[in-house]
Design a protein around this motif. Structure first.
Motif, PDB file in Angstrom:
ATOM      1  N   ASN A  97       0.829  -1.199   0.000  1.00 20.99           N
ATOM      2  CA  ASN A  97       0.000   0.000   0.000  1.00 20.99           C
ATOM      3  C   ASN A  97       0.871   1.259   0.000  1.00 20.99           C
ATOM      4  O   ASN A  97       0.679   2.174  -0.802  1.00 20.99           O
ATOM      5  N   PHE A 143      -2.008   8.912  -3.823  1.00 17.04           N
ATOM      6  CA  PHE A 143      -3.223   8.892  -3.015  1.00 17.04           C
ATOM      7  C   PHE A 143      -4.484   8.949  -3.875  1.00 17.04           C
ATOM      8  O   PHE A 143      -5.532   8.420  -3.501  1.00 17.04           O
ATOM      9  N   SER A 157      -8.022   2.894  -6.202  1.00 14.40           N
ATOM     10  CA  SER A 157      -7.475   3.792  -5.189  1.00 14.40           C
ATOM     11  C   SER A 157      -6.685   2.985  -4.161  1.00 14.40           C
ATOM     12  O   SER A 157      -6.941   1.799  -3.975  1.00 14.40           O
ATOM     13  N   THR A 189      -7.042   2.931  -1.187  1.00 14.37           N
ATOM     14  CA  THR A 189      -7.916   2.424  -0.126  1.00 14.37           C
ATOM     15  C   THR A 189      -8.381   0.991  -0.434  1.00 14.37           C
ATOM     16  O   THR A 189      -8.785   0.270   0.465  1.00 14.37           O
ATOM     17  N   GLY A 214      -6.375  -1.080   1.465  1.00 11.18           N
ATOM     18  CA  GLY A 214      -6.300  -0.525   2.803  1.00 11.18           C
ATOM     19  C   GLY A 214      -6.460  -1.567   3.890  1.00 11.18           C
ATOM     20  O   GLY A 214      -7.056  -2.617   3.678  1.00 11.18           O
ATOM     21  N   GLN A 262      -8.218  -1.123   6.494  1.00 11.03           N
ATOM     22  CA  GLN A 262      -9.616  -1.129   6.922  1.00 11.03           C
ATOM     23  C   GLN A 262     -10.443  -2.127   6.111  1.00 11.03           C
ATOM     24  O   GLN A 262     -11.196  -2.932   6.666  1.00 11.03           O
ATOM     25  N   LEU A 263     -10.267  -2.106   4.787  1.00 14.29           N
ATOM     26  CA  LEU A 263     -11.018  -3.041   3.945  1.00 14.29           C
ATOM     27  C   LEU A 263     -10.611  -4.473   4.281  1.00 14.29           C
ATOM     28  O   LEU A 263     -11.455  -5.361   4.414  1.00 14.29           O
TER      29      LEU A 263
END
Lengths: 376, 254
Positions: A157, A170, A267, A269, A272, A274-275
């Motif tokens: 990442n 980003f 992206s 994310t 990420g 979190q995912l």
């Protein structure tokens, strides 16, 4: 064929058919796009169920495979955008802004659609196989596997964010062309994309089911149960684990490619933490030892998140409600929703495929206890 | 195939040292094909460690092990298993989440590659054979229940059935009768005598009655070394064995 297997195949078939029929009842493009997104995340959950639920490899970096698949698709589609949106000689716009003159070598092959689709699966599989080689040959197990996969995810990442000139940093890769293969155009808000994704989910579910139903799938479950014992039967545990880890990465790569199509961008994310952790929650809620359960878990949880966060009443409290549901599921439903359905169907149809009543050797309470222990 | 009586498994000067402690200290052991060898000895004599070295669980500090003429002490566990050595552990270790039938299927490991198994769906063809095996160990009623729900005795039986399903040349058993009733022990002895026809067995055991029932040749270990070797009668008369293990009452009272 065993009766249990037949019932299972039937259930999978009916659910997949139901997904495929959704566009006949929904003609709102925005809602259809939203549903398509949920189904993609369902595919991602199937991938984790295969490695975590069936093989016992808690991969906290599942989003790495997902994100790499997503970027592969985005690179192909970026190179197909109309020249207005790009620089000289079709150079992607963000490269122009970052003073890049020529297309980097690793972007070149993505002019070919076939290569892009191949890479979207092959890159995650290759990376997983390489990581798996070191981790599983080195007999790293348990929580350390979770830590290593999570750390690898963060490294990849950060690399993508850092190499802004080549990856968009980003911002990711935005402003993409629509996917066109065999004369078909897949519009993110059209039913064609939805059908593509529902078909992919069906394929991935049945493919993963085939893996678990093979003898190799049985050995994987044996590895989950008692890895050391499996060695003394002559199976090379490391190779079986690398196999499961790579197949899982390939499925996650497919999900990533499809996610780019519905979201119309890629992206950081998508890679990420979190995912990646959310996938674990979806699997736990749906039932990690059931592929269909995991997929439905993802669809239900993300669907609920969407519904709650959009309604005005729960605007401030929806994360609290979701958290409460997770706690309840983990405490009271160790096998997730799939476990509840299984228990109900056993009560209605009788047990599995044996015509004889199951000899009650151990009281139920003991069985439930060992369940809770295995979760720890 | 080597002929009956030929040396099947040979341990030569095996030393296993755990941080300086010599669990096995220069053990030399020869087992012939088709033999049922019992290993006895007091606690801490290195019996289990000796089995661990044969199946690859524990590495050697010195010495060598050959099986059917090939060095096996530098192989990994799964390679040793493929060479034809099966192991039953002291603590019952079956696959608790899998059904009895699935346990037996996993144990049938003639084909052990990943891809060969990934395309193997014709699992029902082996069913009849495995059902017969389940009947033999008295678990035919339990084929479809998870192994975690079996009683302790049943779990022991399942483990032995796993070895029969695996069908290795050499079977290593670590305290197979631990926690069994007298009848169960007797039935186990019967099973062993049946197994002996086709397999070579090495059994580590504490139950002297059981050893008397099954043993051809007994090896006595003490402090990591081979103390004595011989028939039940020879061992019972051996003065050193009597002093370190059997007690002055002899083999009958141990």
């Amino acid at each position: 064929m065993k009766r249990g297997t037949a019932i299972q195949l039937g259930t999978y078939g009916i659910v997949c058919l139901a997904f495929l029929l959704v566009p006949s009842f929904v003609d709102d493009a925005f809602i259809l796009n939203k549903y398509a997104r949920y189904l993609v995340l369902g595919i991602l959950a199937v991938a984790l169920s295969l490695s975590w639920g069936y093989t016992g490899i808690l991969n906290l970096g599942q989003a790495m495979s997902f994100g790499l698949g997503s970027y592969c698709m985005a690179m192909v589609l970026k190179l197909r955008t109309v020249p207005v949106h790009t620089g000289k000689a079709g150079l992607p716009d963000f490269m122009v802004w970052n003073n890049v003159d020529t297309l980097p070598w690793f972007w070149e092959p993505f002019h070919s659609m076939a290569f892009g689709l191949f890479a979207g699966i092959a890159v995650p599989v290759a990376l997983a196989a390489l990581l798996g080689w070191f981790v599983f040959r080195g007999r790293v197990t348990g929580v350390y596997v979770a830590i290593i996969t999570l750390a690898t995810l963060v490294v990849v990442n950060l690399m993508i964010i850092d190499q802004q000139r080549f990856t968009g940093g980003f911002n990711g890769i935005t402003d993409l062309a629509q996917l066109e293969i065999f004369g078909l155009t897949f519009d993110a808000y059209g039913s064609s994309s939805y059908y593509l994704i529902a078909a992919a989910l069906t394929f991935c579910l049945f493919f993963a089911l085939a893996v678990t139903k093979s003898k190799a799938g049985l050995v994987l479950q044996a590895i989950r149960d008692n890895e050391n014992r499996v060695r003394y039967f002559g199976y090379d545990v490391a190779f079986f684990k690398i196999f499961a880890f790579s197949v899982s990465a390939g499925i996650a790569g497919i999900a990533g490619m499809l996610y780019t199509i519905v979201m119309e961008f890629a992206s950081p994310t998508f890679l990420g933490v979190q995912l990646s952790l959310s996938v674990v929650i979806w699997c736990a809620v749906g039932g990690r030892q059931s592929l269909l359960g995991a997929a439905l878990g993802a669809i239900i949880v993300t669907g609920m998140q969407g519904a709650l966060s959009e309604s005005e009443t729960f605007l401030k409290t929806w994360t609290l409600i979701m958290g409460f549901i997770f706690v309840v599921v983990v405490l009271f439903l160790p096998k997730g929703l799939a476990g509840v359905v299984e228990g109900l169907s056993n009560r209605v149809f009788g047990h599995g495929d044996s015509s004889k009543p199951e000899p009650n050797i151990v009281p139920d309470s003991l069985g439930a206890k060992s369940e809770a222990e295995s979760l720890r | 195939m080597s002929k009956n009586g030929q040396e099947h498994l040979v341990l030569t000067g095996v030393v296993v040292s755990f941080n300086g402690f010599q669990a096995v200290d220069g053990l030399t052991l020869k087992v012939s094909k088709g033999e049922l060898r019992c290993i006895i000895g007091p606690n801490g004599a290195g019996k289990t460690t000796a089995l661990d070295t044969i199946c690859g669980k524990t590495g050697l500090t010195a010495g060598s092990i050959t099986f059917m003429g090939k060095r096996i002490d530098n192989l990994e566990e799964h390679q040793i298993a493929r060479a034809g050595i099966g192991r039953k552990f002291q603590v019952p270790s079956v696959f608790r989440d899998l059904t009895v039938h699935e346990n037996l299927e996993v144990a049938r490991s003639k084909r052990s590659g990943v891809l060969a198994n990934a395309f193997c769906f014709e699992r029902d063809s082996e069913r009849e054979e495995l059902e017969k095996l389940a009947e033999f160990i008295g678990l035919q009623e339990c084929l479809e229940i998870p192994a975690g729900h079996l009683s302790h005795g049943q779990t022991q039986w399942l483990e032995m059935a796993l070895l029969v399903a695996q069908d290795p040349e050499l079977i290593l058993m670590d305290e197979p009768t631990a926690g069994m009733t007298v009848q169960e022990t007797h039935k186990t002895a019967e099973l062993f005598i049946r197994l002996k026809e086709k397999h070579t067995l090495i059994v580590v055991e504490h139950d002297m009655g059981f050893v008397k029932e099954i043993g051809d040749v007994i090896s006595v270990m003490h402090q990591g070394k081979l103390l004595a070797e011989g028939t039940v009668e020879q061992i019972a008369e051996h003065p050193e064995v009597r002093s370190v293990y059997l007690g002055t009452g002899g083999i009958g009272s141990a």
